[in-house]
Design a protein around this motif. Structure first.
Motif, short mmCIF file in Angstrom:
data_model
loop_
_atom_site.label_atom_id
_atom_site.label_comp_id
_atom_site.label_asym_id
_atom_site.label_seq_id
_atom_site.Cartn_x
_atom_site.Cartn_y
_atom_site.Cartn_z
N LYS A 293 0.84 -1.21 0.00
CA LYS A 293 0.00 0.00 0.00
C LYS A 293 0.87 1.26 0.00
CE LYS A 293 -3.84 -2.16 2.52
NZ LYS A 293 -4.51 -2.20 3.84
N LEU A 294 2.03 1.19 0.66
CA LEU A 294 2.94 2.34 0.65
C LEU A 294 3.42 2.60 -0.78
CD1 LEU A 294 4.75 4.49 1.95
CD2 LEU A 294 6.39 2.68 2.52
N TYR A 295 3.80 1.53 -1.46
CA TYR A 295 4.24 1.67 -2.86
C TYR A 295 3.13 2.31 -3.70
CZ TYR A 295 4.92 0.26 -7.69
OH TYR A 295 4.99 0.27 -9.05
N LEU A 296 1.93 1.78 -3.58
CA LEU A 296 0.83 2.27 -4.43
C LEU A 296 0.49 3.73 -4.12
CD1 LEU A 296 -1.50 -0.88 -4.37
CD2 LEU A 296 -0.24 0.01 -6.34
N CYS A 297 0.49 4.09 -2.84
CA CYS A 297 0.11 5.48 -2.52
C CYS A 297 1.17 6.45 -3.00
CB CYS A 297 -0.25 5.65 -1.04
SG CYS A 297 1.12 5.88 0.07
N MET A 298 2.43 6.01 -3.02
CA MET A 298 3.48 6.91 -3.52
C MET A 298 3.43 7.00 -5.05
SD MET A 298 6.64 5.98 -1.01
CE MET A 298 7.77 7.24 -1.60
N LYS A 299 3.15 5.87 -5.67
CA LYS A 299 3.13 5.86 -7.14
C LYS A 299 1.96 6.68 -7.69
CE LYS A 299 3.27 2.74 -11.12
NZ LYS A 299 4.31 3.43 -11.86
#
Ligand code: 13P
Ligand code: SF4
Length: 330
Positions: A293-299
């Motif tokens: 989820k961290l990856y997706l929210c940053m992307k």
């Protein structure tokens, strides 16, 4: 909590997410590409703590959020913490891996409710724990965190009664410590109220060398047994510096990750909770955040924290007073 329709991007099935070491590398690449900073609370999953630029308690994270010159703050904590970052630094984009990372204290105390309480005690000052939403902050005279609460309460004019919200356990503890009479909001933390005095007493009997350390959000019978009571940061420092080698820890279990790093040769034992069948000493809200989820929210820069400007300014005033009065606290 926010009305933002996107709660977390993992719910959108077709998005491609790198796996394993590639995932960590992809997050680091996004950090550079977007000039982002990752702020994480000590209660986050270990793999998030390990990737963060700054790891801290709620006071330290608020200060980091205020001072960062990154363009994006990826806030790995719960909603009220990310919202406080946005209040303090409104020109930055603040994203939270999962919008449903709430908090039983924040979710149980509305601005309207606090306003009604103030109307019943018009001469009182309202000191509110940072674990609350922006509407509640906006109704407060001053905000406190667990690490600066005692200093701030002691600095409030002695001739004014104090309304303390939303944590009744922290409020009761502060009232005892400072001798100030307090009118308490009836809220509690689902994690800290789960610790069992009877089971902890047995743990102490089984580990006679161990010291019990507890966060002041714990209930009074647990605090009465404790050798040391302190905020997240104070507990970390205590374990590092104290001469004891065994500790029973009555606070959220995520803290053990950093504690063990700082005190690798000491034995850390999580305090037991009432319900033997649940992981209640883990904050379910904090653990909603994951590396994926961290990856997706940053992307995708979603979910994003947004706040109405009038409300932001009203919520900012008591936070700024807190920061001013707690300059001496690390
Ligand atoms: P700290 O203020 O110690 O970071 O605590 C935050 C929190 O949520 C405690 O449960
Ligand atoms: Fe809220 Fe308790 Fe979780 Fe802290 S540990 S975020 S106070 S529910």
């Amino acid at each position: 909590m926010s009305n933002n329709p996107v709660k977390n991007l993992l719910d959108i099935k077709d998005l491609v997410i790198p796996q394993g070491d590639d995932l960590v590398q992809a997050i680091l690449d996004l950090k550079k590409e977007k000039n982002a900073v990752i702020l994480a609370h000590y209660y986050q999953p270990a793999e998030i703590q390990d990737i963060a630029d700054f790891l801290g308690d709620s006071l330290q994270l608020a200060r980091q959020a205020k001072d960062t010159d990154a363009d994006m703050i990826a806030f790995c904590g719960v909603h009220f913490m990310a919202e406080a970052a946005k209040i303090l630094n409104p020109t930055k984009k603040v994203v939270l891996p999962d919008m449903e990372a709430g908090c039983s204290l924040a979710d149980g105390c509305s601005g309207e409710g606090l306003r009604a309480m103030r109307a019943q005690h018009p001469d009182a000052l309202v000191a509110t724990y940072i674990n609350c939403n922006a509407e509640t902050k906006a109704e407060s005279d001053i905000i406190v965190t667990s690490s600066n609460a005692e200093t701030i309460i002691n600095a409030l004019p002695a001739d004014r009664p104090i309304i303390f919200a939303p944590d009744k356990n922290l409020g009761r503890y502060l009232s005892k410590k400072t001798g100030r009479e307090m009118i308490l909001w009836d809220g509690s933390c689902i994690v800290h109220e789960a610790f069992s005095m009877e089971r902890i007493a047995k743990q102490l009997a089984e580990h006679p060398e161990a010291k019990l350390i507890a966060h002041p959000e714990s209930e009074e019978p647990v605090l009465e047994l404790a050798h040391f009571i302190g905020s997240t940061s104070a507990l970390l420092n205590f374990v590092e510096k104290d001469e004891a080698t065994q500790f029973i820890i009555a606070t959220e279990e995520g803290i053990l990750h950093e504690m063990q790093k700082r005190a690798p040769h000491k034995t850390l034992i999580p305090a037991l909770v009432f319900d033997e069948s649940c992981n209640c000493s883990e904050c379910f809200f904090m653990k909603r955040n994951t590396l994926e989820k961290l990856y997706l929210c940053m992307k995708y820069e979603l979910p994003e924290i947004t706040i109405d400007e009038d409300l932001r300014l009203k919520a900012l005033a008591p936070i700024e007073k807190m920061l001013e009065l707690s300059q001496s606290i690390k």
